[in-house]
Motif scaffolding. Structure first.
Motif, PDB file in Angstrom:
ATOM      1  N   GLY A  22       4.308  -4.369   4.196  1.00 54.40           N
ATOM      2  CA  GLY A  22       5.475  -4.990   3.597  1.00 54.40           C
ATOM      3  C   GLY A  22       5.130  -6.318   2.953  1.00 54.40           C
ATOM      4  N   ARG A  23       6.145  -7.028   2.498  1.00 57.16           N
ATOM      5  CA  ARG A  23       5.896  -8.302   1.793  1.00 57.16           C
ATOM      6  C   ARG A  23       5.269  -9.350   2.696  1.00 57.16           C
ATOM      7  NH1 ARG A  23      11.830 -11.223   0.879  1.00 57.16           N
ATOM      8  NH2 ARG A  23      12.230 -11.716   3.077  1.00 57.16           N
ATOM      9  N   ASP A  24       5.429  -9.198   4.039  1.00 53.54           N
ATOM     10  CA  ASP A  24       4.835 -10.139   4.977  1.00 53.54           C
ATOM     11  C   ASP A  24       3.409  -9.764   5.361  1.00 53.54           C
ATOM     12  OD1 ASP A  24       5.330  -7.895   6.471  1.00 53.54           O
ATOM     13  OD2 ASP A  24       6.842  -8.817   7.775  1.00 53.54           O
ATOM     14  N   GLY A  25       2.891  -8.668   4.797  1.00 50.27           N
ATOM     15  CA  GLY A  25       1.531  -8.247   5.088  1.00 50.27           C
ATOM     16  C   GLY A  25       1.376  -7.427   6.353  1.00 50.27           C
ATOM     17  N   GLY A  26       2.472  -7.132   7.030  1.00 53.81           N
ATOM     18  CA  GLY A  26       2.412  -6.363   8.263  1.00 53.81           C
ATOM     19  C   GLY A  26       2.622  -4.880   8.020  1.00 53.81           C
ATOM     20  N   TYR A  27       2.271  -4.075   9.048  1.00 55.92           N
ATOM     21  CA  TYR A  27       2.471  -2.632   8.958  1.00 55.92           C
ATOM     22  C   TYR A  27       3.954  -2.310   8.792  1.00 55.92           C
ATOM     23  CZ  TYR A  27      -2.246  -1.319  10.590  1.00 55.92           C
ATOM     24  OH  TYR A  27      -3.600  -1.110  10.710  1.00 55.92           O
ATOM     25  N   ALA A  28       4.263  -1.456   7.812  1.00 58.31           N
ATOM     26  CA  ALA A  28       5.594  -0.876   7.702  1.00 58.31           C
ATOM     27  C   ALA A  28       5.530   0.625   8.009  1.00 58.31           C
ATOM     28  CB  ALA A  28       6.173  -1.102   6.311  1.00 58.31           C
ATOM     29  N   VAL A  29       4.481   1.261   7.510  1.00 57.89           N
ATOM     30  CA  VAL A  29       4.217   2.682   7.791  1.00 57.89           C
ATOM     31  C   VAL A  29       2.742   2.807   8.128  1.00 57.89           C
ATOM     32  CG1 VAL A  29       4.434   5.056   6.967  1.00 57.89           C
ATOM     33  CG2 VAL A  29       5.934   3.270   6.034  1.00 57.89           C
ATOM     34  N   LYS A  30       2.428   3.624   9.123  1.00 56.20           N
ATOM     35  CA  LYS A  30       1.040   3.812   9.530  1.00 56.20           C
ATOM     36  C   LYS A  30       0.813   5.289   9.808  1.00 56.20           C
ATOM     37  CE  LYS A  30      -2.445   1.713  12.567  1.00 56.20           C
ATOM     38  NZ  LYS A  30      -3.136   2.954  12.959  1.00 56.20           N
ATOM     39  N   GLY A  31      -0.290   5.822   9.295  1.00 58.51           N
ATOM     40  CA  GLY A  31      -0.552   7.237   9.512  1.00 58.51           C
ATOM     41  C   GLY A  31      -2.003   7.581   9.310  1.00 58.51           C
ATOM     42  N   ASN A  32      -2.305   8.873   9.415  1.00 51.18           N
ATOM     43  CA  ASN A  32      -3.648   9.364   9.135  1.00 51.18           C
ATOM     44  C   ASN A  32      -3.548  10.712   8.437  1.00 51.18           C
ATOM     45  OD1 ASN A  32      -3.930  11.571  11.337  1.00 51.18           O
ATOM     46  ND2 ASN A  32      -3.283   9.757  12.478  1.00 51.18           N
ATOM     47  N   VAL A  33      -4.565  11.001   7.653  1.00 50.96           N
ATOM     48  CA  VAL A  33      -4.581  12.202   6.820  1.00 50.96           C
ATOM     49  C   VAL A  33      -5.915  12.903   7.010  1.00 50.96           C
ATOM     50  CG1 VAL A  33      -4.467  13.103   4.462  1.00 50.96           C
ATOM     51  CG2 VAL A  33      -3.059  11.135   5.122  1.00 50.96           C
ATOM     52  N   THR A  34      -5.873  14.229   7.071  1.00 53.32           N
ATOM     53  CA  THR A  34      -7.080  15.045   7.101  1.00 53.32           C
ATOM     54  C   THR A  34      -7.230  15.742   5.757  1.00 53.32           C
ATOM     55  OG1 THR A  34      -6.814  15.439   9.478  1.00 53.32           O
ATOM     56  CG2 THR A  34      -8.295  16.909   8.287  1.00 53.32           C
ATOM     57  N   THR A  35      -8.448  15.701   5.212  1.00 50.64           N
ATOM     58  CA  THR A  35      -8.723  16.389   3.953  1.00 50.64           C
ATOM     59  C   THR A  35      -9.888  17.354   4.154  1.00 50.64           C
ATOM     60  OG1 THR A  35     -10.268  14.668   3.186  1.00 50.64           O
ATOM     61  CG2 THR A  35      -7.934  14.431   2.584  1.00 50.64           C
ATOM     62  N   ALA A  36      -9.940  18.362   3.309  1.00 52.26           N
ATOM     63  CA  ALA A  36     -11.021  19.345   3.343  1.00 52.26           C
ATOM     64  C   ALA A  36     -11.407  19.694   1.924  1.00 52.26           C
ATOM     65  CB  ALA A  36     -10.595  20.597   4.106  1.00 52.26           C
ATOM     66  N   LEU A  52      10.133   8.917   1.158  1.00 52.23           N
ATOM     67  CA  LEU A  52       9.548   8.383  -0.069  1.00 52.23           C
ATOM     68  C   LEU A  52       8.235   7.665   0.236  1.00 52.23           C
ATOM     69  CD1 LEU A  52       9.530   7.706  -3.059  1.00 52.23           C
ATOM     70  CD2 LEU A  52      11.131   5.831  -2.594  1.00 52.23           C
ATOM     71  N   THR A  53       8.177   6.950   1.343  1.00 46.64           N
ATOM     72  CA  THR A  53       6.929   6.254   1.690  1.00 46.64           C
ATOM     73  C   THR A  53       5.808   7.255   1.955  1.00 46.64           C
ATOM     74  OG1 THR A  53       7.486   6.149   4.059  1.00 46.64           O
ATOM     75  CG2 THR A  53       8.228   4.332   2.670  1.00 46.64           C
ATOM     76  N   VAL A  54       6.148   8.412   2.535  1.00 43.15           N
ATOM     77  CA  VAL A  54       5.134   9.447   2.782  1.00 43.15           C
ATOM     78  C   VAL A  54       4.629  10.001   1.454  1.00 43.15           C
ATOM     79  CG1 VAL A  54       4.636  11.619   3.932  1.00 43.15           C
ATOM     80  CG2 VAL A  54       6.246  10.016   4.964  1.00 43.15           C
ATOM     81  N   VAL A  55       5.549  10.269   0.541  1.00 44.31           N
ATOM     82  CA  VAL A  55       5.167  10.766  -0.788  1.00 44.31           C
ATOM     83  C   VAL A  55       4.243   9.770  -1.483  1.00 44.31           C
ATOM     84  CG1 VAL A  55       6.020  11.351  -3.086  1.00 44.31           C
ATOM     85  CG2 VAL A  55       7.229  12.179  -1.058  1.00 44.31           C
ATOM     86  N   LEU A  56       4.558   8.496  -1.398  1.00 40.59           N
ATOM     87  CA  LEU A  56       3.749   7.473  -2.065  1.00 40.59           C
ATOM     88  C   LEU A  56       2.348   7.403  -1.457  1.00 40.59           C
ATOM     89  CD1 LEU A  56       6.435   4.651  -2.441  1.00 40.59           C
ATOM     90  CD2 LEU A  56       5.494   6.096  -4.252  1.00 40.59           C
ATOM     91  N   MET A  57       2.238   7.471  -0.132  1.00 43.87           N
ATOM     92  CA  MET A  57       0.919   7.439   0.503  1.00 43.87           C
ATOM     93  C   MET A  57       0.090   8.646   0.081  1.00 43.87           C
ATOM     94  SD  MET A  57       1.401   5.874   4.348  1.00 43.87           S
ATOM     95  CE  MET A  57       2.379   7.246   4.956  1.00 43.87           C
ATOM     96  N   ILE A  58       0.717   9.824   0.038  1.00 47.12           N
ATOM     97  CA  ILE A  58       0.002  11.033  -0.370  1.00 47.12           C
ATOM     98  C   ILE A  58      -0.446  10.920  -1.829  1.00 47.12           C
ATOM     99  CG2 ILE A  58       0.287  13.489  -0.858  1.00 47.12           C
ATOM    100  CD1 ILE A  58       2.006  13.690   1.636  1.00 47.12           C
ATOM    101  N   GLU A  59       0.435  10.423  -2.688  1.00 46.56           N
ATOM    102  CA  GLU A  59       0.100  10.316  -4.110  1.00 46.56           C
ATOM    103  C   GLU A  59      -1.061   9.349  -4.332  1.00 46.56           C
ATOM    104  OE1 GLU A  59       1.152  11.849  -6.975  1.00 46.56           O
ATOM    105  OE2 GLU A  59       1.982  13.261  -5.527  1.00 46.56           O
ATOM    106  N   ILE A  60      -1.049   8.219  -3.637  1.00 44.46           N
ATOM    107  CA  ILE A  60      -2.128   7.247  -3.815  1.00 44.46           C
ATOM    108  C   ILE A  60      -3.442   7.815  -3.294  1.00 44.46           C
ATOM    109  CG2 ILE A  60      -2.959   4.960  -3.138  1.00 44.46           C
ATOM    110  CD1 ILE A  60      -0.725   5.014  -5.253  1.00 44.46           C
ATOM    111  N   LEU A  61      -3.411   8.542  -2.181  1.00 43.21           N
ATOM    112  CA  LEU A  61      -4.630   9.175  -1.690  1.00 43.21           C
ATOM    113  C   LEU A  61      -5.135  10.219  -2.677  1.00 43.21           C
ATOM    114  CD1 LEU A  61      -6.804   9.671   0.393  1.00 43.21           C
ATOM    115  CD2 LEU A  61      -5.204  11.119   1.658  1.00 43.21           C
ATOM    116  N   LEU A  62      -4.229  10.988  -3.282  1.00 39.01           N
ATOM    117  CA  LEU A  62      -4.643  11.984  -4.275  1.00 39.01           C
ATOM    118  C   LEU A  62      -5.322  11.328  -5.475  1.00 39.01           C
ATOM    119  CD1 LEU A  62      -1.604  14.452  -4.278  1.00 39.01           C
ATOM    120  CD2 LEU A  62      -3.898  14.880  -3.400  1.00 39.01           C
TER     121      LEU A  62
END
Length: 291
Positions: A220-234, A145-155
């Motif tokens: 997360g609520r503490d401001g720290g990394y919970a999920v970290k990634g990178n995306v390539t777009t074309a 679900l976190t991956v889906v959310l990151m992709i949706e926000i980038l879109l």
């Protein structure tokens, strides 16, 4: 535990009634850690092909995905309290996002995502089990679900960037396509707790600026990394060009929600504004085709 993974989007999947199949296999298994405290890392590969069964069409996979799952021993003694899974170590981002969105995942969202993905694990559904047996303070947000959310926000951000600037021809620019996503889950995220989804463009364009990379992460609520990634777009110019291969547009290039027609619209029941607008769309697409 869902540790991380990657997804490569080689070609779009059109939801038009044509069948696809998914082939899944275990690519690698590794055991790490001291005896009695071992962790088993399992890498699962999934590929999605066009067709009703594997090999029906000799085409490369539309989507290729890798998932890393971690299995751990259950060393709890019966009746003993659960060990807290909350870590005091917080790794905070050092960069400022270009775009971010704050949300609070609800219990209803987790329930619906569990149903959508056929995931009946109680750690996403049963708050009592999370606290008493697993040591989590609330329902755990799904890794996928976190991956889906990151992709949706980038879109959403890419859609904003595709809007025409003031004074430009009033048609949207081709929106960049996501071609590859890679991510790691670093800390748990919980229901009913605020989290922030962040996007930042990395300044390294290639191929005349048509390929870009983005840092994506969730705090997360503490401001720290919970999920970290990178995306390539074309830029999707090449993909759009393939759709203009026939003078007939019956299948529709409705990327912007407008389907070009084979003929000019006529008829008393159709508003004049719609006729004029559709004819303008047709004329522009024919110009693109000729070019």
């Amino acid at each position: 535990m869902w540790a991380g993974g990657s997804v490569r989007f080689n070609q779009d999947i059109q939801v038009d009634g044509h069948p696809f199949h998914c082939a899944e296999s275990i690519a690698d298994v590794q055991v790490k850690g001291n005896e009695g405290e071992e962790k088993i890392f399992v890498r699962v590969e999934r590929t999605i092909f066009a067709g009703r069964y594997p090999g029906e069409f000799k085409t490369p996979p539309r989507i290729a995905e890798q998932r890393t799952l971690v299995f751990m021993r259950d060393n709890r003694q019966e009746g003993s309290p659960a060990v807290s899974q909350t870590s005091n170590k917080v790794l905070k981002p050092t960069q400022t996002p270009d775009f971010s969105h704050t949300m609070v995942p609800t219990r209803e969202l987790l329930f619906r995502f569990s149903a959508l993905t056929f995931n009946a694990h109680a750690i996403h559904l049963d708050k009592h089990l999370c606290r008493e047996a697993e040591g989590h303070r609330n329902l755990l947000v799904h890794g996928p679900l976190t991956v889906v959310l990151m992709i949706e926000i980038l879109l959403v951000h890419l859609e904003t960037l595709a809007k025409p600037d003031i004074g430009e021809f009033p048609f949207k620019k081709p929106r960049a396509k996501i071609t590859h996503v890679e991510y790691r889950n670093l800390a748990p995220l919980y229901a009913e707790e605020e989290m922030r989804i962040c996007i930042k463009r990395i300044k390294n364009k290639t191929h005349q600026g048509r390929i870009e990379t983005w840092d994506v992460w969730i705090e997360g609520r503490d401001g720290g990394y919970a999920v970290k990634g990178n995306v390539t777009t074309a830029q999707s110019i090449g993909v759009l060009d393939k759709q203009f291969k026939s003078p007939r547009f019956s299948t529709g290039v409705s990327r912007q929600g407008i389907t070009p027609q084979d003929r000019s619209l006529e008829g008393e029941s159709i508003p004049e504004e719609q006729v004029a607008f559709q004819n303008a769309i047709n004329a522009r697409h024919k110009t693109v085709l000729n070019q």
